[in-house]
Design an enzyme around this catalytic site. Structure first.
Site, PDB file in Angstrom:
ATOM      1  N   GLY A  21     -11.063  22.626  96.555  1.00  0.00           N
ATOM      2  CA  GLY A  21      -9.883  22.777  95.679  1.00  0.00           C
ATOM      3  C   GLY A  21      -8.921  21.605  95.755  1.00  0.00           C
ATOM      4  O   GLY A  21      -7.788  21.693  95.291  1.00  0.00           O
TER       5      GLY A  21
ATOM      6  N   LYS B 163       2.176  16.499  88.109  1.00  0.00           N
ATOM      7  CA  LYS B 163       2.551  15.074  88.256  1.00  0.00           C
ATOM      8  C   LYS B 163       2.171  14.245  87.035  1.00  0.00           C
ATOM      9  O   LYS B 163       2.826  13.255  86.727  1.00  0.00           O
ATOM     10  CB  LYS B 163       1.926  14.481  89.514  1.00  0.00           C
ATOM     11  CG  LYS B 163       0.438  14.672  89.618  1.00  0.00           C
ATOM     12  CD  LYS B 163       0.092  15.421  90.861  1.00  0.00           C
ATOM     13  CE  LYS B 163      -1.318  15.919  90.785  1.00  0.00           C
ATOM     14  NZ  LYS B 163      -1.782  16.564  91.975  1.00  0.00           N
TER      15      LYS B 163
ATOM     16  N   GLY C  17      -4.795  21.434  98.030  1.00  0.00           N
ATOM     17  CA  GLY C  17      -5.458  22.709  98.322  1.00  0.00           C
ATOM     18  C   GLY C  17      -4.579  23.898  97.979  1.00  0.00           C
ATOM     19  O   GLY C  17      -3.380  23.771  97.744  1.00  0.00           O
TER      20      GLY C  17
ATOM     21  N   LYS D  14       1.974   9.920  91.586  1.00  0.00           N
ATOM     22  CA  LYS D  14       2.876  10.365  92.656  1.00  0.00           C
ATOM     23  C   LYS D  14       3.801   9.228  93.082  1.00  0.00           C
ATOM     24  O   LYS D  14       4.984   9.442  93.356  1.00  0.00           O
ATOM     25  CB  LYS D  14       2.053  10.870  93.841  1.00  0.00           C
ATOM     26  CG  LYS D  14       1.303  12.165  93.509  1.00  0.00           C
ATOM     27  CD  LYS D  14       0.245  12.468  94.543  1.00  0.00           C
ATOM     28  CE  LYS D  14      -0.466  13.769  94.252  1.00  0.00           C
ATOM     29  NZ  LYS D  14      -1.695  13.947  95.037  1.00  0.00           N
TER      30      LYS D  14
END
Ligand code: NAP
Ligand code: HSE
Length: 429
Positions: free
Chosen positions: A190, A108, A305, A208
């Site tokens: 994560g 992104k 994740g 985003k």
């Protein structure tokens, strides 16, 4: 089918959280691939920075630290970029497209600033460049915006699009956990970016929202145009007051198409506890959209994740494989055919929660109310609690007000001796 390839080779750039997830998912789905895409799928190379590092689960023979080995291998059909960052990722993607490879990415950072370059190259060279995983992890949002919702004039996008901050705020609110401990857990799981500043300062969500806005409004919005405010100033005190008033605090990304331009911003917000987004906790994401024909749609799921993100990447890889087999590509372009201006934050309007520590003496409340009134800020609710022997805590919720007026009032408070501290400023739904 057009091509009927028996095997499709891919190279994964990056063996981190997402790269590792994609590698495992490909292994898991291997037996089904001939039926799904009419070919087997082989991971021919995985690019890493350091070959010395232990990579449990990866076949050592596919690891390389040499990009040229991938670029110059004519048998590699698809490059899956999962390194992150603008460079060298941007250069590698452009080179791969020019060399005839299709590209899937979750990047992104790159798409929110350099979409014109990378998507332009894909279009010029007639290649696929798809990036479902770049926004909201496992939630399908890019493809629905481009395809299923294409018959709408989309006017609003609002959502929780950062898993790390949602995890932190949920833990702080639900368990009383401290900010640092919650951030450490999100990193361990994560969810966080390589540099979690991007998460906690709202930059990741801002990227985003920029990507979604460009697609939804058909007008290019880049990350530097997004107003961002993170969660680092949110205190346990703010969370306690929010609860007392019947709200929860969430980091929201908001994009609106108005008659006077595009409003696009990321900031913490008090939302009523019975609002559908209030129940979105942990690392879950949710995106609310409004379109003139479809009315309202809310999409919810795991936003970060290893496997949730790998799920979106894998969907893109399979889509590209099908395109290869059918001899087509590039069906999912950005289509920024409008040129709509982006409003400054001062031109937007919001309701505010304001927490002030003030001197506890006669006339102070009247002074504060006068400053708000003089700047066109109308008070909806006010609560005052004693803080210590000499000070009081004043909590105000305002009616909707032009952001510029509210920030003018804050500037006046900053210069007033009776205002000891502006302890909290958070927008309210
Ligand atoms: P990560 O765990 O930090 O992994 C990055 C990987 O890329 C590492 O294996 C690293 O190699 C490799 N790498 C970085 N720079 C490189 C370079 N110049 N040359 C070769 N290899 C390089 O990151 P991640 O969380 O997997 O994220 C990857 C991408 O997915 C990012 O764009 C991120 O924004 C996006 N994303 C992540 C999530 C998530 O939940 N984590 C969700 C959606 C999207 P070494 O191991 O040798 O350092
Ligand atoms: N760091 C990002 C998050 C990963 O926490 O949402 C998913 O894009």
């Amino acid at each position: 089918m057009y091509n009927n390839k028996e095997n499709i080779n891919i190279a994964i750039l990056g063996a981190g959280t997402v790269g590792g997830g994609v590698y495992k998912l490909i292994e898991r789905m291997q037996p089904e691939m001939p039926d799904k895409i009419g070919a087997s799928l082989t991971v021919k190379k995985v690019l890493v920075r350091s070959l010395a590092k232990e990579r449990p689960g990866f076949d050592r023979n596919v690891l390389t630290d040499n990009w040229q080995e991938i670029l110059n291998d004519p048998d590699i059909d698809i490059v899956v970029e999962l390194m992150g960052g603008i460079e060298p990722a941007g250069t590698y993607i452009v080179e791969a497209l020019k060399a005839g490879k299709q590209v899937v990415t979750a990047n992104k950072d790159l798409l929110a600033e350099c979409d014109a370059l990378v998507l332009g190259t894909a279009e010029e060279y007639g290649r696929d460049l798809i990036f479902e995983a770049a926004v909201a992890g496992a939630i399908p949002i890019i493809r629905p915006l481009r395809q299923s919702m294409a018959g709408n004039n989309i006017t609003e996008i609002m959502g929780i699009v950062n898993g790390t901050t949602n995890y932190i705020l949920s833990k702080m609110s639900e368990t009383g956990m401290g900010y640092e401990e919650a951030l450490a857990q999100a990193t361990e799981l994560g969810y966080a970016e390589a540099d979690p500043t991007a998460d906690v300062e709202g930059y990741d969500a801002g990227r985003k929202v920029a990507i979604m806005s460009s697609i939804a409004f058909h007008s290019r919005v880049t990350f530097p145009q997004v107003y961002t405010e993170g969660i680092t100033k949110i205190t346990a005190e703010d969370i306690r007051y929010a609860k007392e008033f019947g709200y929860v605090i969430k980091l929201l990304g908001v994009a609106r198409l108005t008659d006077t331009g595009i409003e696009v911003k990321v900031h913490p917000m008090l939302i009523p506890k019975n609002h559908s987004l209030a129940a979105v906790s942990d690392a879950f994401n949710a995106v609310f959209l409004h379109g003139d024909a479809m009315d309202d749609i809310t999409l919810m799921g795991r936003g970060a994740g290893e496997f949730p993100t790998a799920s979106a990447v894998m969907g893109d890889i399979i889509d590209v494989c099908r395109n290869i087999q059918w001899g087509c590509c590039g069906r999912l372009s950005h289509e920024c055919y409008k040129d709509i201006s982006v409003k400054s934050i001062g031109e937007c309007s919001s309701k505010f929660f304001l927490r002030l520590i003030v001197e506890d003496r006669p006339g102070v409340l009247a002074n504060i109310a006068a400053v708000l009134g003089n700047n066109g800020v109308s008070i909806k609710k006010v609560v005052q609690n004693p803080k210590d022997d000499t000070s009081a805590e004043l909590v105000v919720i305002t009616d909707p007000v032009c952001e510029k007026n509210f920030s003018d009032a804050l500037s006046v408070f900053n210069g007033m001796s009776v205002v000891k501290k502006i302890a909290g400023v958070i927008r309210v739904y």
